[in-house]
Design a protein around this motif. Structure first.
Motif, PDB file in Angstrom:
ATOM      1  N   GLN A  68       0.821  -1.211   0.000  1.00 17.09           N
ATOM      2  CA  GLN A  68       0.000   0.000   0.000  1.00 17.09           C
ATOM      3  C   GLN A  68       0.857   1.263   0.000  1.00 17.09           C
ATOM      4  O   GLN A  68       0.527   2.249  -0.670  1.00 17.09           O
ATOM      5  CB  GLN A  68      -0.932   0.020   1.210  1.00 17.09           C
ATOM      6  N   ASP A  69       1.965   1.250   0.749  1.00 13.74           N
ATOM      7  CA  ASP A  69       2.877   2.392   0.751  1.00 13.74           C
ATOM      8  C   ASP A  69       3.367   2.687  -0.666  1.00 13.74           C
ATOM      9  O   ASP A  69       3.358   3.843  -1.122  1.00 13.74           O
ATOM     10  CB  ASP A  69       4.084   2.124   1.655  1.00 13.74           C
ATOM     11  N   GLU A 194      10.331   9.199  -2.342  1.00 15.93           N
ATOM     12  CA  GLU A 194       9.041   9.818  -2.011  1.00 15.93           C
ATOM     13  C   GLU A 194       8.270   8.961  -1.006  1.00 15.93           C
ATOM     14  O   GLU A 194       7.613   9.504  -0.103  1.00 15.93           O
ATOM     15  CB  GLU A 194       8.215  10.015  -3.289  1.00 15.93           C
ATOM     16  N   VAL A 195       8.355   7.642  -1.136  1.00 14.91           N
ATOM     17  CA  VAL A 195       7.724   6.758  -0.139  1.00 14.91           C
ATOM     18  C   VAL A 195       8.372   6.993   1.218  1.00 14.91           C
ATOM     19  O   VAL A 195       7.681   7.061   2.250  1.00 14.91           O
ATOM     20  CB  VAL A 195       7.850   5.275  -0.548  1.00 14.91           C
ATOM     21  N   ARG A 196       9.684   7.116   1.228  1.00 14.76           N
ATOM     22  CA  ARG A 196      10.391   7.377   2.492  1.00 14.76           C
ATOM     23  C   ARG A 196       9.941   8.698   3.113  1.00 14.76           C
ATOM     24  O   ARG A 196       9.751   8.787   4.327  1.00 14.76           O
ATOM     25  CB  ARG A 196      11.900   7.394   2.237  1.00 14.76           C
ATOM     26  N   ARG A 197       9.770   9.717   2.280  1.00 17.13           N
ATOM     27  CA  ARG A 197       9.339  11.017   2.785  1.00 17.13           C
ATOM     28  C   ARG A 197       7.956  10.926   3.425  1.00 17.13           C
ATOM     29  O   ARG A 197       7.689  11.562   4.455  1.00 17.13           O
ATOM     30  CB  ARG A 197       9.314  12.044   1.650  1.00 17.13           C
ATOM     31  N   ARG A 198       7.078  10.112   2.823  1.00 13.39           N
ATOM     32  CA  ARG A 198       5.701  10.016   3.317  1.00 13.39           C
ATOM     33  C   ARG A 198       5.546   9.009   4.461  1.00 13.39           C
ATOM     34  O   ARG A 198       4.732   9.223   5.367  1.00 13.39           O
ATOM     35  CB  ARG A 198       4.759   9.612   2.176  1.00 13.39           C
ATOM     36  N   SER A 199       6.314   7.928   4.414  1.00 14.37           N
ATOM     37  CA  SER A 199       6.084   6.820   5.354  1.00 14.37           C
ATOM     38  C   SER A 199       7.210   6.600   6.353  1.00 14.37           C
ATOM     39  O   SER A 199       7.079   5.762   7.248  1.00 14.37           O
ATOM     40  CB  SER A 199       5.851   5.515   4.569  1.00 14.37           C
ATOM     41  N   GLY A 200       8.326   7.309   6.202  1.00 17.83           N
ATOM     42  CA  GLY A 200       9.435   7.136   7.123  1.00 17.83           C
ATOM     43  C   GLY A 200      10.449   6.126   6.613  1.00 17.83           C
ATOM     44  O   GLY A 200      10.340   5.608   5.492  1.00 17.83           O
ATOM     45  N   PRO A 201      11.450   5.813   7.435  1.00 18.78           N
ATOM     46  CA  PRO A 201      12.518   4.897   7.029  1.00 18.78           C
ATOM     47  C   PRO A 201      11.977   3.505   6.707  1.00 18.78           C
ATOM     48  O   PRO A 201      10.958   3.068   7.257  1.00 18.78           O
ATOM     49  CB  PRO A 201      13.440   4.850   8.257  1.00 18.78           C
ATOM     50  N   PRO A 202      12.652   2.770   5.818  1.00 16.34           N
ATOM     51  CA  PRO A 202      12.206   1.415   5.465  1.00 16.34           C
ATOM     52  C   PRO A 202      12.424   0.435   6.613  1.00 16.34           C
ATOM     53  O   PRO A 202      13.285   0.653   7.473  1.00 16.34           O
ATOM     54  CB  PRO A 202      13.093   1.057   4.267  1.00 16.34           C
TER      55      PRO A 202
END
Length: 214
Positions: A68-69, A194-202
């Protein structure tokens, strides 16, 4: 009508600054300094390959984000101009069940071109963009698919990224060939960032499972 020799001269005049830019980016990419002669050699190979109009690239990677991320970012086409390299404008319209159409402007100075894509959505597992508008591309396919990752790490998934295209214009093909490797690497990285910016570190480090390009 321009003669062949005139078109060739125009082609060279436009491509020369792009080749110089490619050399500079080759020297500096990844934060590691490379020898100038090595960069010339890489660009020389690409220059000799200008006549290749059909290009493709595929990559399968395990990433530390949920399906989903990843889907939320890749399907957010209206905001591509904010985080995807070389996308100058991205407008979404003609919404329908299972997708929409998107008008995009992409380019490298001095070239900027517009095209329309049909985007197909299957949340949270697929985002597919196809262009057959007959003006810029003979065809363009850009596909992201997402599958569950590690069983014991819910915040992970396996992404399959595919891009395949063929320009109508030889000039556009030449520009794409100069930047093809750079575009592929930067495009995928832009989505991950961009996923990192929205959801934080992997949750885990990414692992490339397979990667192929023409």
């Amino acid at each position: 009508m321009l003669k062949g020799s005139t078109l060739k001269a125009l082609d060279v005049r436009i491509l020369r600054p792009l080749i110089e830019t490619r050399l500079l980016l080759s020297c500096c990419s990844g934060g590691q300094q490379r020898s100038f002669s090595s960069s010339i050699h890489r660009s020389y190979i690409t220059f000799n390959d200008f006549r290749k109009k059909h290009r493709w690239y595929t990559k399968k990677e395990l990433v530390g984000y949920s399906m989903q991320d990843m889907y939320s970012v890749v399907s957010d086409v209206s905001n591509y101009h904010k985080f995807v390299p070389y996308v100058k404008r991205s407008d979404v319209h003609s919404h329908e069940s299972g997708g929409f159409k998107a008008d995009l402007i992409v380019g490298f100075p001095p070239l900027n071109e517009a095209y329309t894509s049909q985007v197909t959505l299957v949340p949270p597992s697929l985002v597919k963009s196809e262009c057959h508008d007959g003006r810029l591309f003979n065809y363009l396919l850009n596909e992201w698919s997402f599958k569950p990752g590690l069983k014991d790490i819910p915040n992970s998934c396996v992404l399959d990224f595919k891009v395949s295209f063929e320009f109508k214009s030889l000039l556009h093909s030449n520009v794409a060939n100069i930047f093809f490797d750079l575009i592929c690497d930067q495009m995928e990285n832009a989505f991950i960032q961009e996923v990192r910016r929205r959801s934080g570190p992997p949750s885990i480090r990414s692992h490339v499972l397979t990667s192929e390009r023409s």
